[in-house]
Design a protein around this motif. Structure first.
Motif, PDB file in Angstrom:
ATOM      1  N   SER A   1      27.712  36.198  36.766  1.00 53.33           N
ATOM      2  CA  SER A   1      28.439  36.580  38.141  1.00 53.33           C
ATOM      3  C   SER A   1      27.715  36.099  39.240  1.00 53.33           C
ATOM      4  O   SER A   1      26.602  35.738  39.728  1.00 53.33           O
ATOM      5  N   THR A   2      28.703  36.062  40.303  1.00 51.13           N
ATOM      6  CA  THR A   2      28.340  35.781  41.866  1.00 51.13           C
ATOM      7  C   THR A   2      28.730  36.831  42.760  1.00 51.13           C
ATOM      8  O   THR A   2      29.821  37.471  42.410  1.00 51.13           O
ATOM      9  N   VAL A   3      28.083  37.247  43.906  1.00 51.11           N
ATOM     10  CA  VAL A   3      28.641  38.044  44.760  1.00 51.11           C
ATOM     11  C   VAL A   3      28.317  37.434  46.393  1.00 51.11           C
ATOM     12  O   VAL A   3      27.565  36.392  46.409  1.00 51.11           O
ATOM     13  N   ARG A   4      29.114  37.833  46.998  1.00 49.98           N
ATOM     14  CA  ARG A   4      29.027  37.595  48.416  1.00 49.98           C
ATOM     15  C   ARG A   4      29.976  38.350  49.386  1.00 49.98           C
ATOM     16  O   ARG A   4      30.776  39.212  49.129  1.00 49.98           O
TER      17      ARG A   4
ATOM     18  N   THR B   1      38.042  38.271  39.489  1.00 52.39           N
ATOM     19  CA  THR B   1      37.337  38.153  40.915  1.00 52.39           C
ATOM     20  C   THR B   1      37.678  39.612  41.435  1.00 52.39           C
ATOM     21  O   THR B   1      39.011  40.048  41.379  1.00 52.39           O
TER      22      THR B   1
ATOM     23  N   THR C   1      24.978  34.700  46.446  1.00 50.10           N
ATOM     24  CA  THR C   1      24.339  34.447  45.385  1.00 50.10           C
ATOM     25  C   THR C   1      23.806  32.764  45.165  1.00 50.10           C
ATOM     26  O   THR C   1      24.496  31.971  45.550  1.00 50.10           O
TER      27      THR C   1
ATOM     28  N   THR D   1      37.598  41.915  44.777  1.00 51.31           N
ATOM     29  CA  THR D   1      37.322  41.960  46.338  1.00 51.31           C
ATOM     30  C   THR D   1      37.758  43.104  46.949  1.00 51.31           C
ATOM     31  O   THR D   1      38.706  43.771  46.570  1.00 51.31           O
TER      32      THR D   1
ATOM     33  N   GLU E   1      33.146  39.808  44.193  1.00 52.68           N
ATOM     34  CA  GLU E   1      32.228  39.697  43.017  1.00 52.68           C
ATOM     35  C   GLU E   1      33.143  38.841  42.037  1.00 52.68           C
ATOM     36  O   GLU E   1      34.355  39.066  41.890  1.00 52.68           O
ATOM     37  N   ASP E   2      32.455  37.690  41.566  1.00 52.26           N
ATOM     38  CA  ASP E   2      33.365  36.782  40.604  1.00 52.26           C
ATOM     39  C   ASP E   2      32.471  36.820  39.293  1.00 52.26           C
ATOM     40  O   ASP E   2      31.385  36.386  39.369  1.00 52.26           O
ATOM     41  N   ALA E   3      33.093  37.208  38.295  1.00 50.33           N
ATOM     42  CA  ALA E   3      32.372  37.529  36.908  1.00 50.33           C
ATOM     43  C   ALA E   3      33.123  36.759  35.962  1.00 50.33           C
ATOM     44  O   ALA E   3      34.485  36.899  35.710  1.00 50.33           O
TER      45      ALA E   3
END
Length: 198
Positions: free
Chosen positions: A118-121, A77, A137, A79, A105-107
């Motif tokens: 991966s996800t992003v916010r 993760t 995402t 940040t 981003e969490d990958a």
């Protein structure tokens, strides 16, 4: 822990598509045999495509938290602990975007399958767009190490007015849907080559 490590990238290449140059200062803040946490400050860290058609340069700081999930997979993760300034360039346009503090981003990386999910916010400010918009995402973005672009997932981009969905169709094409007035109906939808978008 607490000792900074300077990493210098000098034409580093771990795939057929991109070359890294620049500097990152990493300070490990915790860890064990299966995980670590660190801060990373990037200074003119650039990723340029080998075909010369696109690139980006990063300046700013990230907090990293990574953990082994298995013998072949790891979850990290990242940040933004400061605003992260990104200068983007493609064969069609140039822009300066800023990932605002708190962007995440969490990958998950799997060396066994050669796959990243991966996800992003968070919030991004774009000079070309003239303001800020949120990014999230809807479905995790999947990319194979052997491919230059993602092949699955969906990202939602929302401004003060209007929403855009970006959905990879394959590692070569992406669908872009635009709801310009947020009435739940997409006024336009088109499929483009990834290389046209990025």
């Amino acid at each position: 822990f607490g000792e900074p490590v300077t990493i210098v990238f000098d034409a580093c290449q771990d795939n057929a598509f991109d070359v890294l140059n620049g500097t990152a200062l990493m300070t490990f803040t915790g860890g064990s045999t299966t995980s670590f946490s660190a801060t990373m400050t990037m200074s003119q860290l650039s990723q340029q495509s080998t075909n010369g058609r696109h690139g980006m340069t990063l300046d700013g700081s990230l907090d990293l938290n990574c953990a082994l999930l298995s013998s072949t997979s790891m979850r990290c993760t990242s940040t933004a602990s400061t605003d992260v300034r990104t200068a983007l360039r493609t064969h069609l346009f140039a822009d300066t975007v800023t990932l605002q503090r708190g962007f995440v981003e969490d990958a998950t990386y799997d060396d066994g399958t050669g796959h990243t999910m991966s996800t992003v916010r968070g919030t991004i400010n774009s000079t070309a767009a003239g303001g800020a918009f949120s990014v999230s995402t809807d479905a995790a973005i999947g990319r194979l190490y052997a491919d230059p672009y993602p092949h699955e997932g969906q990202i939602r981009v929302a401004g003060d007015r209007g929403t855009m969905l970006v959905a990879p169709q394959s590692a070569t094409q992406v669908r872009i849907d635009l709801d310009s007035n947020d009435d739940g109906t997409f006024e336009s939808s088109e499929i483009e080559d990834w290389d046209w978008v990025l």
